[in-house]
Write a protein that holds these residues in place. Structure first.
Motif, PDB file in Angstrom:
ATOM      1  N   GLU A   7       0.878  -1.168   0.000  1.00 38.10           N
ATOM      2  CA  GLU A   7       0.000   0.000   0.000  1.00 38.10           C
ATOM      3  C   GLU A   7       0.913   1.213   0.000  1.00 38.10           C
ATOM      4  N   ILE A   8       0.729   2.089  -0.966  1.00 41.13           N
ATOM      5  CA  ILE A   8       1.570   3.281  -1.079  1.00 41.13           C
ATOM      6  C   ILE A   8       0.721   4.513  -0.800  1.00 41.13           C
ATOM      7  N   ARG A   9       1.159   5.325   0.161  1.00 35.70           N
ATOM      8  CA  ARG A   9       0.502   6.605   0.433  1.00 35.70           C
ATOM      9  C   ARG A   9       0.979   7.586  -0.627  1.00 35.70           C
ATOM     10  N   ALA A  10       0.061   8.037  -1.442  1.00 39.39           N
ATOM     11  CA  ALA A  10       0.410   8.853  -2.610  1.00 39.39           C
ATOM     12  C   ALA A  10      -0.011  10.301  -2.411  1.00 39.39           C
ATOM     13  N   ARG A  11       0.902  11.225  -2.695  1.00 40.97           N
ATOM     14  CA  ARG A  11       0.551  12.644  -2.640  1.00 40.97           C
ATOM     15  C   ARG A  11      -0.348  13.007  -3.814  1.00 40.97           C
ATOM     16  N   THR A  53     -16.399  -6.054  -5.169  1.00 48.07           N
ATOM     17  CA  THR A  53     -15.694  -4.871  -5.654  1.00 48.07           C
ATOM     18  C   THR A  53     -14.916  -4.242  -4.506  1.00 48.07           C
ATOM     19  N   GLN A  54     -13.696  -3.829  -4.799  1.00 51.93           N
ATOM     20  CA  GLN A  54     -12.827  -3.212  -3.795  1.00 51.93           C
ATOM     21  C   GLN A  54     -12.834  -1.697  -3.965  1.00 51.93           C
ATOM     22  N   PRO A  55     -12.633  -0.918  -2.913  1.00 53.46           N
ATOM     23  CA  PRO A  55     -12.261  -1.382  -1.592  1.00 53.46           C
ATOM     24  C   PRO A  55     -13.471  -1.891  -0.819  1.00 53.46           C
ATOM     25  N   CYS A  56     -13.195  -2.766   0.090  1.00 52.83           N
ATOM     26  CA  CYS A  56     -14.211  -3.368   0.927  1.00 52.83           C
ATOM     27  C   CYS A  56     -13.526  -3.781   2.222  1.00 52.83           C
ATOM     28  N   ARG A  57     -14.155  -3.506   3.348  1.00 51.24           N
ATOM     29  CA  ARG A  57     -13.554  -3.859   4.633  1.00 51.24           C
ATOM     30  C   ARG A  57     -14.659  -3.969   5.669  1.00 51.24           C
ATOM     31  N   SER A  87      -7.208  -2.495 -11.444  1.00 55.60           N
ATOM     32  CA  SER A  87      -8.073  -3.654 -11.241  1.00 55.60           C
ATOM     33  C   SER A  87      -9.330  -3.313 -10.461  1.00 55.60           C
ATOM     34  N   ASP A  88      -9.307  -2.225  -9.726  1.00 57.44           N
ATOM     35  CA  ASP A  88     -10.462  -1.760  -8.951  1.00 57.44           C
ATOM     36  C   ASP A  88     -10.158  -0.365  -8.454  1.00 57.44           C
ATOM     37  N   ARG A  89     -11.191   0.348  -8.079  1.00 57.83           N
ATOM     38  CA  ARG A  89     -11.027   1.641  -7.417  1.00 57.83           C
ATOM     39  C   ARG A  89     -12.341   1.973  -6.742  1.00 57.83           C
ATOM     40  N   GLY A  90     -12.255   2.749  -5.665  1.00 61.04           N
ATOM     41  CA  GLY A  90     -13.463   3.138  -4.957  1.00 61.04           C
ATOM     42  C   GLY A  90     -13.134   3.842  -3.660  1.00 61.04           C
ATOM     43  N   VAL A  91     -14.165   4.390  -3.045  1.00 61.54           N
ATOM     44  CA  VAL A  91     -14.021   5.156  -1.812  1.00 61.54           C
ATOM     45  C   VAL A  91     -14.363   4.259  -0.625  1.00 61.54           C
ATOM     46  N   LEU A  92     -13.486   4.237   0.374  1.00 67.15           N
ATOM     47  CA  LEU A  92     -13.742   3.468   1.585  1.00 67.15           C
ATOM     48  C   LEU A  92     -14.891   4.082   2.369  1.00 67.15           C
ATOM     49  N   ASP A  93     -15.782   3.236   2.870  1.00 66.38           N
ATOM     50  CA  ASP A  93     -16.914   3.747   3.642  1.00 66.38           C
ATOM     51  C   ASP A  93     -16.767   3.493   5.136  1.00 66.38           C
ATOM     52  N   ARG A  94     -15.624   2.931   5.551  1.00 63.32           N
ATOM     53  CA  ARG A  94     -15.366   2.719   6.977  1.00 63.32           C
ATOM     54  C   ARG A  94     -13.886   2.481   7.192  1.00 63.32           C
ATOM     55  N   GLY A  95     -13.498   2.373   8.453  1.00 66.10           N
ATOM     56  CA  GLY A  95     -12.101   2.111   8.790  1.00 66.10           C
ATOM     57  C   GLY A  95     -11.272   3.375   8.877  1.00 66.10           C
ATOM     58  N   PRO A  96      -9.977   3.225   9.125  1.00 64.23           N
ATOM     59  CA  PRO A  96      -9.115   4.391   9.363  1.00 64.23           C
ATOM     60  C   PRO A  96      -8.951   5.306   8.153  1.00 64.23           C
ATOM     61  N   ALA A  97      -9.225   4.819   6.948  1.00 62.85           N
ATOM     62  CA  ALA A  97      -9.077   5.653   5.748  1.00 62.85           C
ATOM     63  C   ALA A  97     -10.429   6.011   5.141  1.00 62.85           C
ATOM     64  N   LYS A  98     -11.478   6.007   5.964  1.00 59.94           N
ATOM     65  CA  LYS A  98     -12.839   6.305   5.490  1.00 59.94           C
ATOM     66  C   LYS A  98     -12.863   7.603   4.686  1.00 59.94           C
ATOM     67  N   GLY A  99     -13.566   7.558   3.521  1.00 60.85           N
ATOM     68  CA  GLY A  99     -13.719   8.731   2.680  1.00 60.85           C
ATOM     69  C   GLY A  99     -12.625   8.903   1.638  1.00 60.85           C
ATOM     70  N   ARG A 100     -11.606   8.071   1.671  1.00 59.38           N
ATOM     71  CA  ARG A 100     -10.514   8.192   0.705  1.00 59.38           C
ATOM     72  C   ARG A 100     -10.703   7.195  -0.440  1.00 59.38           C
ATOM     73  N   GLU A 101     -10.352   7.636  -1.656  1.00 62.36           N
ATOM     74  CA  GLU A 101     -10.412   6.729  -2.798  1.00 62.36           C
ATOM     75  C   GLU A 101      -9.132   5.913  -2.863  1.00 62.36           C
ATOM     76  N   ILE A 138      -3.287   4.896  -1.856  1.00 62.98           N
ATOM     77  CA  ILE A 138      -4.204   5.572  -0.942  1.00 62.98           C
ATOM     78  C   ILE A 138      -3.700   7.000  -0.780  1.00 62.98           C
ATOM     79  N   PRO A 139      -4.601   7.981  -0.824  1.00 65.81           N
ATOM     80  CA  PRO A 139      -4.136   9.365  -0.670  1.00 65.81           C
ATOM     81  C   PRO A 139      -3.399   9.573   0.652  1.00 65.81           C
ATOM     82  N   ALA A 140      -2.311  10.320   0.597  1.00 58.95           N
ATOM     83  CA  ALA A 140      -1.565  10.674   1.801  1.00 58.95           C
ATOM     84  C   ALA A 140      -2.455  11.532   2.702  1.00 58.95           C
ATOM     85  N   GLU A 141      -2.059  11.688   3.928  1.00 59.48           N
ATOM     86  CA  GLU A 141      -2.815  12.499   4.884  1.00 59.48           C
ATOM     87  C   GLU A 141      -3.067  13.900   4.336  1.00 59.48           C
TER      88      GLU A 141
END
Length: 186
Positions: free
Chosen positions: A9-13, A137-141, A31-45, A62-65
């Motif tokens: 997993e690479i935190r990307a600027r 479909t990912q992301p999924c957690r 292969s997939d893309r989407g916005v997380l709806d839960r977990g520590p990275a919620k709301g990030r594509e 994953i977008p950097a902080e």
């Protein structure tokens, strides 16, 4: 027990630019893309990339902080994932780390895996996982309970996975995924 490196997993600027680099320069596919709806990275594509029909993803961006781009900080490896051969091996690692003060284990499923995330003593994030027989479909957690016996854990996981977008058996998903690689230039 053997560990096989699976993905990073690479935190990307600038996730779009980085995805462009990996697809255009190195020949990966998205292969997939989407916005997380839960977990520590919620709301990030998240953007999933693969160069192998045998792996759903080998890199996840994953977008950097927030604010990292302005300070030129925040890039780097988010976690290293190791594939193991069985659910018993995931449970064994979970039992070893669950009471370590630094580990902060997260027992989860991504629909296609049973995983445990945890921290090493220097706060590096590690994932140990094994495949499930399903895909979504990912992301999924979602959280799972490794204190359940195998039958109950599998039933519980399947009950959740059936409700998710893109639900399929791993076998059906793999056939479609393989077709995507047939289109790639050699």
């Amino acid at each position: 027990m053997g560990y096989t490196v699976s993905h990073f997993e690479i935190r990307a600027r600038e996730p779009a630019a980085l995805a462009n680099f990996y697809t255009e320069v190195l020949g990966f596919i998205v292969s997939d893309r989407g916005v997380l709806d839960r977990g520590p990275a919620k709301g990030r594509e998240l953007i999933f990339l693969s160069h192998s029909p045998g792996e759903h993803h080998q890199i996840v961006l994953i977008p950097a902080e927030a604010g990292a781009a302005a300070s030129n900080a925040g890039g780097g490896i988010g976690h290293v994932a190791f594939r193991v051969d069985s659910l018993d091996e995931v449970r064994l690692v979970y039992e070893k780390v669950r009471n370590l003060p630094h580990a902060r284990p997260e027992p989860v499923s991504h629909a296609n895996t049973w995983s445990v995330y945890f921290r090493d003593p220097e706060d590096n994030r590690i994932e140990i996982f094994t495949q499930t027989p399903w895909h979504a479909t990912q992301p999924c957690r979602f959280d799972v309970d490794y204190d359940l016996d195998d039958s109950k854990l599998k039933d519980s996981t399947l009950t959740t996975v059936r409700t998710l977008r893109g639900f399929a058996s791993t076998e059906d998903w793999q056939k479609e995924f393989d077709r995507r690689f047939e289109k790639m230039p050699s």
